[in-house]
Design a protein around this motif. Sequence first.
Motif, PDB file in Angstrom:
ATOM      1  N   PRO A  47       5.006  11.418  17.475  1.00  0.00           N
ATOM      2  CA  PRO A  47       3.780  12.142  17.119  1.00  0.00           C
ATOM      3  C   PRO A  47       3.551  12.187  15.610  1.00  0.00           C
ATOM      4  O   PRO A  47       2.402  12.180  15.152  1.00  0.00           O
ATOM      5  CB  PRO A  47       3.994  13.540  17.699  1.00  0.00           C
ATOM      6  CG  PRO A  47       5.451  13.675  17.935  1.00  0.00           C
ATOM      7  CD  PRO A  47       5.969  12.280  18.164  1.00  0.00           C
ATOM      8  N   TRP A  48       4.631  12.215  14.832  1.00  0.00           N
ATOM      9  CA  TRP A  48       4.481  12.237  13.375  1.00  0.00           C
ATOM     10  C   TRP A  48       3.840  10.949  12.889  1.00  0.00           C
ATOM     11  O   TRP A  48       2.932  10.974  12.056  1.00  0.00           O
ATOM     12  CB  TRP A  48       5.833  12.447  12.692  1.00  0.00           C
ATOM     13  CG  TRP A  48       5.701  12.576  11.216  1.00  0.00           C
ATOM     14  CD1 TRP A  48       5.363  13.696  10.516  1.00  0.00           C
ATOM     15  CD2 TRP A  48       5.868  11.549  10.235  1.00  0.00           C
ATOM     16  NE1 TRP A  48       5.321  13.420   9.174  1.00  0.00           N
ATOM     17  CE2 TRP A  48       5.622  12.115   8.976  1.00  0.00           C
ATOM     18  CE3 TRP A  48       6.199  10.198  10.309  1.00  0.00           C
ATOM     19  CZ2 TRP A  48       5.705  11.374   7.800  1.00  0.00           C
ATOM     20  CZ3 TRP A  48       6.274   9.468   9.134  1.00  0.00           C
ATOM     21  CH2 TRP A  48       6.028  10.057   7.891  1.00  0.00           C
ATOM     22  N   LEU A  49       4.301   9.815  13.403  1.00  0.00           N
ATOM     23  CA  LEU A  49       3.716   8.534  12.986  1.00  0.00           C
ATOM     24  C   LEU A  49       2.246   8.451  13.385  1.00  0.00           C
ATOM     25  O   LEU A  49       1.423   7.924  12.622  1.00  0.00           O
ATOM     26  CB  LEU A  49       4.517   7.370  13.558  1.00  0.00           C
ATOM     27  CG  LEU A  49       5.912   7.203  12.951  1.00  0.00           C
ATOM     28  CD1 LEU A  49       6.723   6.189  13.746  1.00  0.00           C
ATOM     29  CD2 LEU A  49       5.831   6.797  11.480  1.00  0.00           C
ATOM     30  N   ILE A  78       5.501   3.466   7.821  1.00  0.00           N
ATOM     31  CA  ILE A  78       4.510   4.203   7.026  1.00  0.00           C
ATOM     32  C   ILE A  78       4.122   3.470   5.750  1.00  0.00           C
ATOM     33  O   ILE A  78       3.377   4.002   4.937  1.00  0.00           O
ATOM     34  CB  ILE A  78       5.015   5.619   6.688  1.00  0.00           C
ATOM     35  CG1 ILE A  78       6.271   5.576   5.820  1.00  0.00           C
ATOM     36  CG2 ILE A  78       5.237   6.425   7.951  1.00  0.00           C
ATOM     37  CD1 ILE A  78       6.647   6.902   5.204  1.00  0.00           C
ATOM     38  N   ARG A  79       4.615   2.265   5.581  1.00  0.00           N
ATOM     39  CA  ARG A  79       4.364   1.502   4.344  1.00  0.00           C
ATOM     40  C   ARG A  79       2.888   1.512   3.957  1.00  0.00           C
ATOM     41  O   ARG A  79       2.540   1.895   2.845  1.00  0.00           O
ATOM     42  CB  ARG A  79       4.855   0.068   4.501  1.00  0.00           C
ATOM     43  CG  ARG A  79       4.425  -0.843   3.356  1.00  0.00           C
ATOM     44  CD  ARG A  79       4.734  -2.296   3.640  1.00  0.00           C
ATOM     45  NE  ARG A  79       6.142  -2.560   3.531  1.00  0.00           N
ATOM     46  CZ  ARG A  79       6.774  -2.774   2.373  1.00  0.00           C
ATOM     47  NH1 ARG A  79       6.111  -2.727   1.232  1.00  0.00           N
ATOM     48  NH2 ARG A  79       8.053  -3.029   2.351  1.00  0.00           N
ATOM     49  N   LEU A  86      -0.778   6.852  -2.181  1.00  0.00           N
ATOM     50  CA  LEU A  86      -0.467   6.879  -3.608  1.00  0.00           C
ATOM     51  C   LEU A  86      -1.575   6.242  -4.438  1.00  0.00           C
ATOM     52  O   LEU A  86      -1.879   6.710  -5.538  1.00  0.00           O
ATOM     53  CB  LEU A  86       0.872   6.196  -3.890  1.00  0.00           C
ATOM     54  CG  LEU A  86       1.344   6.319  -5.330  1.00  0.00           C
ATOM     55  CD1 LEU A  86       1.539   7.777  -5.724  1.00  0.00           C
ATOM     56  CD2 LEU A  86       2.625   5.539  -5.533  1.00  0.00           C
ATOM     57  N   THR A  87      -2.193   5.209  -3.922  1.00  0.00           N
ATOM     58  CA  THR A  87      -3.292   4.577  -4.643  1.00  0.00           C
ATOM     59  C   THR A  87      -4.449   5.558  -4.841  1.00  0.00           C
ATOM     60  O   THR A  87      -5.088   5.566  -5.884  1.00  0.00           O
ATOM     61  CB  THR A  87      -3.769   3.319  -3.877  1.00  0.00           C
ATOM     62  OG1 THR A  87      -2.652   2.432  -3.749  1.00  0.00           O
ATOM     63  CG2 THR A  87      -4.870   2.606  -4.613  1.00  0.00           C
ATOM     64  N   ILE A  88      -4.662   6.421  -3.859  1.00  0.00           N
ATOM     65  CA  ILE A  88      -5.735   7.422  -3.950  1.00  0.00           C
ATOM     66  C   ILE A  88      -5.332   8.611  -4.821  1.00  0.00           C
ATOM     67  O   ILE A  88      -6.102   9.071  -5.662  1.00  0.00           O
ATOM     68  CB  ILE A  88      -6.109   7.937  -2.538  1.00  0.00           C
ATOM     69  CG1 ILE A  88      -6.685   6.812  -1.694  1.00  0.00           C
ATOM     70  CG2 ILE A  88      -7.091   9.110  -2.629  1.00  0.00           C
ATOM     71  CD1 ILE A  88      -6.781   7.144  -0.209  1.00  0.00           C
ATOM     72  N   ASP A 107       9.838  -3.982  -3.331  1.00  0.00           N
ATOM     73  CA  ASP A 107       8.885  -4.771  -2.548  1.00  0.00           C
ATOM     74  C   ASP A 107       7.494  -4.139  -2.488  1.00  0.00           C
ATOM     75  O   ASP A 107       6.791  -4.279  -1.501  1.00  0.00           O
ATOM     76  CB  ASP A 107       9.429  -4.958  -1.131  1.00  0.00           C
ATOM     77  CG  ASP A 107       9.691  -3.644  -0.406  1.00  0.00           C
ATOM     78  OD1 ASP A 107       9.650  -2.571  -1.051  1.00  0.00           O
ATOM     79  OD2 ASP A 107       9.936  -3.687   0.811  1.00  0.00           O
ATOM     80  N   LEU A 108       7.106  -3.469  -3.549  1.00  0.00           N
ATOM     81  CA  LEU A 108       5.808  -2.794  -3.558  1.00  0.00           C
ATOM     82  C   LEU A 108       4.708  -3.712  -4.073  1.00  0.00           C
ATOM     83  O   LEU A 108       4.939  -4.541  -4.960  1.00  0.00           O
ATOM     84  CB  LEU A 108       5.873  -1.553  -4.447  1.00  0.00           C
ATOM     85  CG  LEU A 108       6.828  -0.459  -4.007  1.00  0.00           C
ATOM     86  CD1 LEU A 108       6.902   0.630  -5.072  1.00  0.00           C
ATOM     87  CD2 LEU A 108       6.409   0.114  -2.669  1.00  0.00           C
ATOM     88  N   PRO A 109       3.496  -3.539  -3.575  1.00  0.00           N
ATOM     89  CA  PRO A 109       2.370  -4.286  -4.140  1.00  0.00           C
ATOM     90  C   PRO A 109       2.085  -3.828  -5.567  1.00  0.00           C
ATOM     91  O   PRO A 109       2.402  -2.696  -5.954  1.00  0.00           O
ATOM     92  CB  PRO A 109       1.202  -3.947  -3.221  1.00  0.00           C
ATOM     93  CG  PRO A 109       1.697  -3.041  -2.171  1.00  0.00           C
ATOM     94  CD  PRO A 109       3.120  -2.703  -2.447  1.00  0.00           C
TER      95      PRO A 109
END
Length: 173
Positions: A47-49, A78-79, A86-88, A107-109
């Motif tokens: 349910p959390w996802l 949750i990637r 975070l972008t927002i 491995d982040l954009p």
Amino acid sequence: MNAGGPIEAVSGQLLAWLDAHGQALEAQYVYTAWLDAKGPIEAVSAPWLAWVMRHGATRYASHVYRSWFNSAGDFEPIRDSICAWLTIWHGEPDAVFVTRHLCKRHDLPEGVILAIANWSATFAGHEDSLDRLATLLGHAHGETLSDAGFVKLIALTEDATINHLAQERLTSV
């Protein structure tokens, strides 16, 4: 749960409540309390996802993300949601919780790397801002950052460092 009692005393009622209301925005408080009380992550992960898919870009989702990471929750499901969050919201103080965990990843954009750097520059006086930048710089390479992105990361690091040093100097005078 916040009172420090055994989680077993409330787990039945809490899980029943989540079955009925687990997708409501307010369920964030229940998920956070459950995870912070070290409730079994498996009991709430589905349910959390689903909640994250619905509400993961809301401003206060950072607290739920923090609790998830502190409970050793898996990053991959949750990637996309947390990177979008975070972008927002990188200009908000609460992004500290998300940047703490994300800056360690290799491995982040590029947009997420620069959002962390922007948070650090915006909150240069925060005790963790320079550490976030040092961590990002430690694993910055051509596969994660374009040349322009690397130059932007360096510029943000320079701004944050100067602002941090200036704030320290002014408070010691």
